[in-house]
Structures are given as C-alpha cells and as structure tokens.
Design an enzyme around this catalytic site. Structure first.
Site: not given
Ligand code: ACM
Length: 271
Positions: A38, A113, A151, A178-179
């Site tokens: 991304e 997105k 993501c 990030v998680m």
């Molecule tokens: C994300 O959607 N980049 C955490």
C-alpha cells in the site's frame, strides 16, 4: 503461474526514491503476477493535507505508475501496487488510497480503498470503486481472475467474499499493516473462500515530528487449502515468488459433500 510479493520500506514522502527502489527490486525478477505494498510511492504517515499534492499522482501520467507499466510490458507480466492517487472532482483535487493493476498491453485498472483506517480518514476520500475482478492473461491457463483489496479491508470479510463470489482466483492485497492480526487472519480469508491470497506488507517506521507508526512486515501468500506458500520476516526487505496452479481456486468443494459457495443459505444471513 509464478506469483509473488515485494516487501520493502518506502522512503517517507519521496516518490522518486521509491520509484527507483521498486524498479531496482523487481527489474530482475521472474514472475507472472507481483503485488507491492500500500502507498508504495509515498509512504504512509501524513500530518497535513498540503503534503498530499507533492507525493500523489494521476495513474494516467504519474512517474510511479509509468514505471510499473514499463516493467509490466517488458516482463509480459501483471503488477498490482498500492499508490497515493490524486484525482479531480470537478475543479477540486481529491486523494485516494488506491491500488493499480497494470497489464502488459499498457491498460490498467484502479481500486480505491473502501475501508479507511484511523487517521487515513483525515486525508483520503473513501474509495468509490467497489470490489471487482479482472482477467489477467496467462500462457498456461489462458486467463486468471484476480481481485484487489487494500490493507484494513481484510477485517471486513465481505471484501474478500465479494471478490471470491465474483470469481477471483487470486486476491491481491497491498498493505501497510500496523496491527499483528491480519497475517494470521488471511488464513481464514483464503480457506473460507478457497482462493489464493497475496498480502504484500511493508517494513520499517514512518516518523513525522513526535508521531511514529511502525509496520509489521510478515507478508504472506496462502493457497485455497490454507497452506502458507510464503511468510516473510517482520523487518527485512524481501521479494518472494512461488509457483501455483490457479485452477485450484475454482474448486469450491472442501470435501465431496460440501461446496462452500453452492451451500450458502442467504435467507438466513443478515443484510
Ligand atoms: C491500514 O489499513 N493501513 C492499517
């Protein structure tokens, strides 16, 4: 069919360096379909809307997308990459967290997105494309159907489900995770839809002033049986490619009596 991902660390707000970096990484690789993380042209963290003008691009003419198109033609292969998109809404500029699918003949498709994560909502418009499936050319299999999500879309199982119901055999998933949950959850997305999945995550940390965001690497590719075809490290830049038979994703039987798509009982599901 050779499919793969690039896991790397984009330089924050430096599209020229990122264009060169991605080109260097994938220029010598042999693949039919490659997925890149991304926001690969721009990096992730933003502190003001003003920053977006200098780090986003129009996919018709932008330098990052042009580099992808050139490599796609040269390699006779398809590439999916996240990028920071600048579009026009009347006379206004609007920005999307997007991915591009480039074909060897120069054509391309865009996914924007759908589910924006946390502070992304301060900067990007929510995607307006929906989840669609595209036929990519393949010498061995004539055509293979692929879909895109980005993501955080992973946490809405409807995203992967919609792509699979529309016929996607491979779900391409550029990410900046990030998680730590997604990499394991993609096991379920692959298995419950009996599709291949390619999650291309990034590594490293983006910092602006006192704000920092770190990314969890661990890019994964899964098969329709839930086999991990590849799992990357948490912190290294890596390019991994595996050989698959995409026809496996057309068989939705999990045993001789259970077909995951034919047995859906929609009248009992919440809409
Ligand atoms: C994300 O959607 N980049 C955490």
């Amino acid at each position: 069919m050779k499919i793969g991902y690039l896991q790397f660390k984009p330089e924050l707000h430096n599209p020229s360096v990122n264009t060169e970096k991605v080109s260097d990484f994938i220029g010598g690789a042999d693949f039919d379909l490659l997925v890149i993380p991304e926001l690969a042209n721009s990096g992730y963290l933003l502190s003001s809307l003003d920053e977006l003008a200098g780090i986003s691009e129009n996919p018709d003419s932008g330098k990052y997308c042009s580099m992808l198109k050139k490599l796609s033609r040269k390699k006779n292969a398809c590439i999916v990459s996240g990028f920071c998109e600048c579009a026009k809404d009347g006379s206004q500029r609007v920005y999307y967290n997007s991915s591009i699918l480039v074909f060897p003949d120069g054509k391309f498709r865009i996914y924007r997105k759908t589910h924006l994560f946390y502070n992304e909502k301060n900067f990007f418009h929510p995607g307006n494309t929906g989840f669609w499936v595209y036929e990519v050319p393949s010498e061995e299999y004539e055509t293979v159907k692929i879909g895109m999500m980005i993501c955080f879309d992973w946490i809405f199982p409807e995203a992967a489900r919609t792509l699979a119901l529309r016929g996607a055999q491979i779900i391409c998933h550029p990410s900046n995770l990030v998680m730590p949950y997604c990499q394991n959850s993609m096991y379920a997305r692959a298995l419950e839809n009996r599709v291949f999945t390619i999650t291309a995550n990034r590594t490293g940390t983006d910092t602006i002033g006192k704000e920092s965001v770190s990314f969890t690497g661990g890019s994964v590719m899964l098969s329709p049986n839930g086999d991990y075809l590849s799992r990357a490290s948490e912190d290294k830049e890596e390019l991994n490619i595996v050989e698959i038979n995409p026809l496996e994703a057309k068989n939705k039987f999990i045993n001789e009596k259970n077909n995951l798509f034919e047995e859906r009982r929609e009248m009992f599901y919440y809409r």
